[in-house]
Design a protein around this motif. Structure first.
Motif, PDB file in Angstrom:
ATOM      1  N   THR A  63      21.695 -68.730 -65.947  1.00 47.32           N
ATOM      2  CA  THR A  63      22.340 -67.676 -66.734  1.00 47.32           C
ATOM      3  C   THR A  63      21.837 -67.651 -68.178  1.00 47.32           C
ATOM      4  O   THR A  63      21.884 -66.605 -68.824  1.00 47.32           O
ATOM      5  CB  THR A  63      23.869 -67.841 -66.718  1.00 47.32           C
ATOM      6  OG1 THR A  63      24.238 -69.164 -67.125  1.00 47.32           O
ATOM      7  CG2 THR A  63      24.412 -67.585 -65.320  1.00 47.32           C
ATOM      8  N   ASP A  82      28.194 -54.805 -63.834  1.00 50.38           N
ATOM      9  CA  ASP A  82      27.593 -55.821 -62.975  1.00 50.38           C
ATOM     10  C   ASP A  82      27.886 -55.450 -61.529  1.00 50.38           C
ATOM     11  O   ASP A  82      29.037 -55.509 -61.084  1.00 50.38           O
ATOM     12  CB  ASP A  82      28.178 -57.199 -63.305  1.00 50.38           C
ATOM     13  CG  ASP A  82      27.555 -58.320 -62.480  1.00 50.38           C
ATOM     14  OD1 ASP A  82      26.437 -58.118 -61.961  1.00 50.38           O
ATOM     15  OD2 ASP A  82      28.185 -59.386 -62.343  1.00 50.38           O
ATOM     16  N   THR A  85      29.048 -58.333 -58.180  1.00 52.11           N
ATOM     17  CA  THR A  85      29.388 -59.453 -59.072  1.00 52.11           C
ATOM     18  C   THR A  85      29.897 -60.675 -58.331  1.00 52.11           C
ATOM     19  O   THR A  85      29.881 -61.778 -58.861  1.00 52.11           O
ATOM     20  CB  THR A  85      30.437 -59.003 -60.108  1.00 52.11           C
ATOM     21  OG1 THR A  85      30.580 -59.986 -61.124  1.00 52.11           O
ATOM     22  CG2 THR A  85      31.790 -58.746 -59.463  1.00 52.11           C
ATOM     23  N   MET A  88      32.130 -63.662 -59.829  1.00 57.42           N
ATOM     24  CA  MET A  88      31.981 -63.555 -61.287  1.00 57.42           C
ATOM     25  C   MET A  88      31.487 -64.836 -61.952  1.00 57.42           C
ATOM     26  O   MET A  88      31.593 -64.986 -63.167  1.00 57.42           O
ATOM     27  CB  MET A  88      33.291 -63.125 -61.944  1.00 57.42           C
ATOM     28  CG  MET A  88      33.754 -61.754 -61.551  1.00 57.42           C
ATOM     29  SD  MET A  88      35.119 -61.218 -62.588  1.00 57.42           S
ATOM     30  CE  MET A  88      35.757 -59.903 -61.582  1.00 57.42           C
ATOM     31  N   LEU A  91      28.367 -63.708 -64.003  1.00 55.30           N
ATOM     32  CA  LEU A  91      28.806 -62.826 -65.087  1.00 55.30           C
ATOM     33  C   LEU A  91      29.551 -63.601 -66.163  1.00 55.30           C
ATOM     34  O   LEU A  91      29.342 -63.371 -67.358  1.00 55.30           O
ATOM     35  CB  LEU A  91      29.692 -61.713 -64.532  1.00 55.30           C
ATOM     36  CG  LEU A  91      30.255 -60.724 -65.556  1.00 55.30           C
ATOM     37  CD1 LEU A  91      29.132 -59.978 -66.266  1.00 55.30           C
ATOM     38  CD2 LEU A  91      31.214 -59.738 -64.887  1.00 55.30           C
ATOM     39  N   ALA A 107      32.964 -54.855 -63.327  1.00 54.72           N
ATOM     40  CA  ALA A 107      32.425 -55.737 -62.301  1.00 54.72           C
ATOM     41  C   ALA A 107      32.759 -55.175 -60.927  1.00 54.72           C
ATOM     42  O   ALA A 107      33.933 -55.076 -60.556  1.00 54.72           O
ATOM     43  CB  ALA A 107      32.994 -57.142 -62.454  1.00 54.72           C
TER      44      ALA A 107
END
Length: 300
Positions: A63, A82, A85, A88, A91, A107
């Motif tokens: 990330t 996103d 996702t 998450m 994210l 998302a």
């Protein structure tokens, strides 16, 4: 969905089998349909969070690479979508490392169960005062107005959709104003073993040509160094969507999936006065799939 498919798929998953291959055979499908993908990933809900907990350093490295790229395309007050996702995890870590105050973060995922667990993970792990609006939807028909999102991203979300890649790209182009940044597997740079794996799983291939064939412009293409599986190498594709006659929308708002018909919240349902369709909201997560809608013209 037929209950027998869910029950059998659950048994296959618990035994460590390949659910998507089982469902394709069971449903006599040559491709990973939305139905198949939803079942397969819903059964896995929570597994990506567990993976992240056990492999936090790997996830942070991955990330970090993503956030460094995204910083060049996001400004204070930008809107971000996103797609796919999941839980998450990606994210959450990306937003933590971006440290850019975004106006809207949305998302999307096909699985309500994954979003539910993902929101819990996000709330417990965010370090910035970020707000995320999750919603259940199919990437083929995104419930957002045309040209309403500044930047759309994905992390291996288009991956299992080899047969309908062009349809997904068209929809991403429709809703995005500035840039689409895809972190997706590359068939072209993969090993022979990796290519065979991607073919067996129905994964996407020839993504650069598909992007340009339907009018997208690839501004940058870069392999990601920190990948989770060497048989599934990730490449970042920075794309400028084609110009259209659609007016830019200042702020993203929900609409009937794949259209520009607005929907309004009434008594924990989202109502379209234009079409008479009503969409449920489950634990504050809108379920905006056409097959989940109810025709209730008396509400409109």
């Amino acid at each position: 969905m037929e209950p027998i498919n869910i029950l059998e798929a659950k048994m296959i998953y618990q035994r460590g089998g390949n659910v998507t291959q089982f469902l394709r055979k069971n449903l006599e499908s040559q491709e990973n349909t939305s139905k198949i993908i939803e079942i397969a990933y819903d059964l896995q809900a929570g597994s990506y969070i567990e993976f992240t907990k056990k492999n936090s350093q790997k996830v942070r490295k991955y990330t970090r690479e993503l956030s460094i790229i995204l910083k060049d395309y996001l400004d204070e007050g930008s809107s971000l979508l996103d797609v796919g996702t999941g839980e998450m995890t990606i994210l959450t870590f990306v937003l933590n490392q971006l440290k850019i105050p975004l106006l809207n973060v949305l998302a999307l995922d096909l699985s309500w169960s994954r979003l539910s667990k993902g929101m819990n993970f996000f709330e417990n792990n965010k370090v910035e005062k970020s707000l995320v609006s999750p919603f259940v939807a199919d990437i083929k028909k995104i419930p957002l107005h045309s040209k309403s999102i500044d930047v759309t991203i994905s992390s291996h979300a288009l991956e299992p959709n080899g047969q309908i890649l062009d349809i997904l790209l068209y929809e991403l182009f429709r809703v995005t104003k500035k840039h689409i940044i895809l972190f997706e597997p590359s068939f072209e740079i993969n090993s022979k073993e990796g290519k065979q794996r991607m073919d067996n799983l129905g994964y996407i291939k020839d993504l650069p040509n598909e992007i340009e064939k339907i009018g997208g412009k690839i501004l940058n293409m870069k392999p990601i160094t920190n990948v989770f599986n060497p048989l599934n190498p990730t490449v970042c594709y920075v794309i400028r969507p084609p110009k259209t006659n659609a007016n830019f929308v200042a702020r993203p708002e929900f609409c009937v999936p794949g259209t520009d018909f607005p929907i309004y919240l009434e008594n924990n349902f989202l109502v379209s006065r234009d079409t008479g369709l009503v969409f449920p909201v489950l634990d504050d997560i809108p379920v905006l799939k056409m097959e989940s809608s109810i025709l209730a013209t008396s509400k409109s």
